[in-house]
Design a protein around this motif. Structure first.
Motif, PDB file in Angstrom:
ATOM      1  N   HIS A  43       0.629  -1.889   0.103  1.00 31.94           N
ATOM      2  CA  HIS A  43       0.163  -0.420   0.382  1.00 31.94           C
ATOM      3  C   HIS A  43       0.994   1.210   0.006  1.00 31.94           C
ATOM      4  O   HIS A  43       2.135   1.387   0.404  1.00 31.94           O
ATOM      5  CB  HIS A  43      -1.007   0.238   1.158  1.00 31.94           C
ATOM      6  N   THR A  47      -4.481   6.653   4.098  1.00 29.77           N
ATOM      7  CA  THR A  47      -5.567   6.989   5.335  1.00 29.77           C
ATOM      8  C   THR A  47      -5.284   7.831   5.721  1.00 29.77           C
ATOM      9  O   THR A  47      -4.390   8.464   5.633  1.00 29.77           O
ATOM     10  CB  THR A  47      -6.071   5.883   6.211  1.00 29.77           C
ATOM     11  N   ASP A  48      -6.600   8.576   6.157  1.00 27.52           N
ATOM     12  CA  ASP A  48      -7.213   9.838   6.841  1.00 27.52           C
ATOM     13  C   ASP A  48      -6.079   9.637   8.168  1.00 27.52           C
ATOM     14  O   ASP A  48      -6.397  10.893   8.753  1.00 27.52           O
ATOM     15  CB  ASP A  48      -7.954  10.761   6.995  1.00 27.52           C
ATOM     16  N   GLN A  54      -2.142   3.358  10.146  1.00 28.98           N
ATOM     17  CA  GLN A  54      -2.333   2.872   9.049  1.00 28.98           C
ATOM     18  C   GLN A  54      -2.231   1.251   9.590  1.00 28.98           C
ATOM     19  O   GLN A  54      -2.863   0.270   8.506  1.00 28.98           O
ATOM     20  CB  GLN A  54      -0.406   3.517   8.564  1.00 28.98           C
ATOM     21  N   LEU A  57      -5.359  -0.383  10.460  1.00 29.89           N
ATOM     22  CA  LEU A  57      -6.447   0.071   9.125  1.00 29.89           C
ATOM     23  C   LEU A  57      -6.308  -0.913   7.401  1.00 29.89           C
ATOM     24  O   LEU A  57      -7.092  -1.723   7.489  1.00 29.89           O
ATOM     25  CB  LEU A  57      -6.853   1.483   8.920  1.00 29.89           C
ATOM     26  N   ARG A  61      -8.753  -3.994   6.834  1.00 29.05           N
ATOM     27  CA  ARG A  61      -9.303  -4.547   5.432  1.00 29.05           C
ATOM     28  C   ARG A  61      -8.822  -5.692   4.691  1.00 29.05           C
ATOM     29  O   ARG A  61      -9.564  -6.325   3.703  1.00 29.05           O
ATOM     30  CB  ARG A  61      -8.684  -3.024   4.823  1.00 29.05           C
TER      31      ARG A  61
END
Length: 74
Positions: A43, A47-48, A54, A57, A61
Motif C-alpha cells: 500500500h 488513509t486519513d 495505518q 486499518l 481491510r
C-alpha cells in the motif's frame, strides 16, 4: 479460494528516499509470490488516520476483504 496468507506492507516515501529498503520491499514480494497461497500487497496511499494506525486499518481491510485467511504485516 482465499489466499491462506496475505503479506501486507505500507510505504509512502518516494523511492529516492528508501535507499536499501527498496531492495527489501522487492525481496518480500518475491518470497511471497514464490509460495503457493501467498498474496502480497504494498500500500502506498495513506488513509486519513495517523501513521501509527495505518497498520491496523490496512490489515483490517485485508481481513475483511474475504480473500485472506491470515494477514502478516511487514
Amino acid at each position: 479460494m482465499a489466499s491462506s496468507l496475505c503479506v501486507v506492507q505500507f510505504e509512502n516515501r518516494p523511492p529516492s528516499e528508501l535507499g536499501l529498503q527498496s531492495r527489501l520491499l522487492a525481496l518480500n514480494r518475491q518470497k511471497c509470490e514464490a509460495e503457493a497461497g501467498c498474496s502480497y500487497t504494498l500500500h502506498t496511499d495513506a488513509t486519513d488516520a495517523p501513521p501509527y494506525w495505518q497498520k491496523v486499518l490496512l490489515a483490517r481491510r485485508s481481513l475483511r476483504s474475504g480473500s485472506c485467511g491470515v494477514v502478516m504485516w511487514l
